[in-house]
Scaffold this motif. Structure first.
Motif, PDB file in Angstrom:
ATOM      1  N   ALA A 117       0.477  12.768 -16.704  1.00  0.00           N
ATOM      2  CA  ALA A 117       0.555  14.227 -16.617  1.00  0.00           C
ATOM      3  C   ALA A 117       0.847  14.700 -15.198  1.00  0.00           C
ATOM      4  CB  ALA A 117      -0.755  14.845 -17.105  1.00  0.00           C
ATOM      5  N   GLU A 118       0.464  13.890 -14.211  1.00  0.00           N
ATOM      6  CA  GLU A 118       0.656  14.253 -12.797  1.00  0.00           C
ATOM      7  C   GLU A 118       1.228  13.059 -12.023  1.00  0.00           C
ATOM      8  OE1 GLU A 118      -2.840  16.153 -11.031  1.00  0.00           O
ATOM      9  OE2 GLU A 118      -3.681  16.266 -13.050  1.00  0.00           O
ATOM     10  N   PRO A 119       2.410  12.582 -12.400  1.00  0.00           N
ATOM     11  CA  PRO A 119       2.920  11.340 -11.804  1.00  0.00           C
ATOM     12  C   PRO A 119       3.220  11.412 -10.308  1.00  0.00           C
ATOM     13  CG  PRO A 119       4.599  12.379 -13.153  1.00  0.00           C
ATOM     14  CD  PRO A 119       3.327  13.133 -13.385  1.00  0.00           C
ATOM     15  N   THR A 120       3.403  12.604  -9.780  1.00  0.00           N
ATOM     16  CA  THR A 120       3.655  12.704  -8.337  1.00  0.00           C
ATOM     17  C   THR A 120       2.363  12.808  -7.537  1.00  0.00           C
ATOM     18  OG1 THR A 120       3.882  15.104  -8.414  1.00  0.00           O
ATOM     19  CG2 THR A 120       5.901  13.806  -8.698  1.00  0.00           C
ATOM     20  N   GLU A 121       1.234  12.934  -8.218  1.00  0.00           N
ATOM     21  CA  GLU A 121      -0.047  13.118  -7.534  1.00  0.00           C
ATOM     22  C   GLU A 121      -0.910  11.859  -7.496  1.00  0.00           C
ATOM     23  OE1 GLU A 121      -0.663  15.991  -5.924  1.00  0.00           O
ATOM     24  OE2 GLU A 121       1.361  16.496  -6.589  1.00  0.00           O
ATOM     25  N   ILE A 122      -0.682  10.930  -8.402  1.00  0.00           N
ATOM     26  CA  ILE A 122      -1.541   9.747  -8.490  1.00  0.00           C
ATOM     27  C   ILE A 122      -0.686   8.516  -8.253  1.00  0.00           C
ATOM     28  CG2 ILE A 122      -3.082   8.390  -9.955  1.00  0.00           C
ATOM     29  CD1 ILE A 122      -3.704  11.051 -11.434  1.00  0.00           C
ATOM     30  N   ALA A 123      -1.081   7.745  -7.263  1.00  0.00           N
ATOM     31  CA  ALA A 123      -0.332   6.545  -6.909  1.00  0.00           C
ATOM     32  C   ALA A 123      -1.270   5.571  -6.216  1.00  0.00           C
ATOM     33  CB  ALA A 123       0.840   6.912  -6.006  1.00  0.00           C
ATOM     34  N   MET A 124      -0.730   4.449  -5.808  1.00  0.00           N
ATOM     35  CA  MET A 124      -1.535   3.425  -5.161  1.00  0.00           C
ATOM     36  C   MET A 124      -0.809   2.919  -3.906  1.00  0.00           C
ATOM     37  SD  MET A 124      -3.199   0.067  -6.952  1.00  0.00           S
ATOM     38  CE  MET A 124      -1.620  -0.620  -7.334  1.00  0.00           C
ATOM     39  N   PRO A 125      -0.828   3.725  -2.839  1.00  0.00           N
ATOM     40  CA  PRO A 125      -0.209   3.240  -1.606  1.00  0.00           C
ATOM     41  C   PRO A 125      -1.059   2.108  -1.016  1.00  0.00           C
ATOM     42  CG  PRO A 125      -1.293   5.333  -1.226  1.00  0.00           C
ATOM     43  CD  PRO A 125      -1.405   5.044  -2.696  1.00  0.00           C
ATOM     44  N   TYR A 126      -0.453   1.332  -0.158  1.00  0.00           N
ATOM     45  CA  TYR A 126      -1.131   0.196   0.454  1.00  0.00           C
ATOM     46  C   TYR A 126      -1.226   0.412   1.958  1.00  0.00           C
ATOM     47  CZ  TYR A 126       0.006  -2.075  -3.960  1.00  0.00           C
ATOM     48  OH  TYR A 126       0.119  -2.378  -5.283  1.00  0.00           O
ATOM     49  N   CYS A 127      -2.315  -0.011   2.538  1.00  0.00           N
ATOM     50  CA  CYS A 127      -2.509   0.058   3.981  1.00  0.00           C
ATOM     51  C   CYS A 127      -2.509  -1.375   4.510  1.00  0.00           C
ATOM     52  CB  CYS A 127      -3.831   0.752   4.287  1.00  0.00           C
ATOM     53  SG  CYS A 127      -4.128   0.984   6.037  1.00  0.00           S
ATOM     54  N   HIS A 128      -1.576  -1.675   5.421  1.00  0.00           N
ATOM     55  CA  HIS A 128      -1.446  -3.030   5.962  1.00  0.00           C
ATOM     56  C   HIS A 128      -1.455  -3.005   7.482  1.00  0.00           C
ATOM     57  CE1 HIS A 128      -0.409  -4.804   2.100  1.00  0.00           C
ATOM     58  NE2 HIS A 128       0.491  -3.856   1.922  1.00  0.00           N
ATOM     59  N   TRP A 129      -1.920  -4.099   8.062  1.00  0.00           N
ATOM     60  CA  TRP A 129      -1.815  -4.289   9.501  1.00  0.00           C
ATOM     61  C   TRP A 129      -0.754  -5.351   9.729  1.00  0.00           C
ATOM     62  CZ3 TRP A 129      -3.579  -8.116  13.303  1.00  0.00           C
ATOM     63  CH2 TRP A 129      -3.478  -7.644  14.618  1.00  0.00           C
ATOM     64  N   TYR A 130       0.232  -5.012  10.530  1.00  0.00           N
ATOM     65  CA  TYR A 130       1.334  -5.922  10.846  1.00  0.00           C
ATOM     66  C   TYR A 130       1.174  -6.365  12.292  1.00  0.00           C
ATOM     67  CZ  TYR A 130       3.467  -3.971   6.666  1.00  0.00           C
ATOM     68  OH  TYR A 130       3.715  -3.591   5.381  1.00  0.00           O
ATOM     69  N   ALA A 131       1.378  -7.649  12.534  1.00  0.00           N
ATOM     70  CA  ALA A 131       1.231  -8.166  13.893  1.00  0.00           C
ATOM     71  C   ALA A 131       2.303  -9.210  14.188  1.00  0.00           C
ATOM     72  CB  ALA A 131      -0.150  -8.781  14.082  1.00  0.00           C
ATOM     73  N   ASP A 132       2.778  -9.175  15.408  1.00  0.00           N
ATOM     74  CA  ASP A 132       3.687 -10.196  15.932  1.00  0.00           C
ATOM     75  C   ASP A 132       2.825 -11.043  16.860  1.00  0.00           C
ATOM     76  OD1 ASP A 132       5.711 -11.727  16.939  1.00  0.00           O
ATOM     77  OD2 ASP A 132       6.824 -10.063  17.832  1.00  0.00           O
ATOM     78  N   ILE A 133       2.488 -12.252  16.404  1.00  0.00           N
ATOM     79  CA  ILE A 133       1.534 -13.106  17.112  1.00  0.00           C
ATOM     80  C   ILE A 133       2.254 -14.340  17.651  1.00  0.00           C
ATOM     81  CG2 ILE A 133      -0.589 -14.484  16.867  1.00  0.00           C
ATOM     82  CD1 ILE A 133      -1.340 -12.576  14.545  1.00  0.00           C
ATOM     83  N   THR A 134       1.930 -14.687  18.883  1.00  0.00           N
ATOM     84  CA  THR A 134       2.488 -15.899  19.492  1.00  0.00           C
ATOM     85  C   THR A 134       1.350 -16.806  19.924  1.00  0.00           C
ATOM     86  OG1 THR A 134       2.528 -14.908  21.695  1.00  0.00           O
ATOM     87  CG2 THR A 134       4.528 -14.669  20.361  1.00  0.00           C
ATOM     88  N   LYS A 135       1.681 -18.070  20.173  1.00  0.00           N
ATOM     89  CA  LYS A 135       0.686 -19.029  20.668  1.00  0.00           C
ATOM     90  C   LYS A 135       1.136 -19.505  22.037  1.00  0.00           C
ATOM     91  CE  LYS A 135      -1.778 -23.258  19.487  1.00  0.00           C
ATOM     92  NZ  LYS A 135      -3.151 -22.848  19.624  1.00  0.00           N
TER      93      LYS A 135
END
Length: 136
Positions: A117-135
């Motif tokens: 009934a409200e497809p633009t109001e209910i969703a499941m976004p994701y929260c991610h942490w992105y990292a460029d890691i070196t050794k």
């Protein structure tokens, strides 16, 4: 359908770390730092709900249609994978497993119908942490 006590017991134990919290282990004195790992760049991003994005690209935002219900019934089971046990365990121990199952089924069916009934109001976004890691 359920008691206020059951509502109150429905608790999600989610915690999203800040960038500083992610970086702590890579700072001097941190475990990752001691292993020679360094973060060149790190950031948090919210990724839009892929289910809604795909549906909107194909069908647009037509609420209340059979297609909207199809979208909702595709997304809601994904939500259920990580939340079903939270809802079930919040229900009173005096309820049978069958009764608990029916109540949780009803919850997710109602969520699917509300999403349709409200497809633009209910969703499941994701929260991610992105990292460029070196050794080192």
């Amino acid at each position: 359908l359920i008691t206020q006590e059951e509502v109150d017991r429905t608790t999600f134990y989610n915690y999203y770390r800040s960038v500083d919290e992610h970086m702590d282990t890579f700072s001097e004195g941190g475990a990752a730092h001691a292993l020679g790992l360094r973060v060149k760049r790190g950031e948090t991003r919210v990724v839009p709900c892929p289910y809604r994005a795909a549906w909107m690209a194909k069908r647009g935002a037509q609420a209340g249609t059979p297609e909207a219900l199809e979208y909702a019934r595709g997304m809601v089971p994904t939500m259920r994978t990580w939340s079903n046990s939270t809802y079930t365990s919040a229900l009173n121990e005096e309820r049978s497993a069958e009764e608990k199952g029916k109540l949780v089924d009803e919850l997710f069916e109602r969520l699917a119908k509300k999403t349709a009934a409200e497809p633009t109001e209910i969703a499941m976004p994701y929260c991610h942490w992105y990292a460029d890691i070196t050794k080192e």
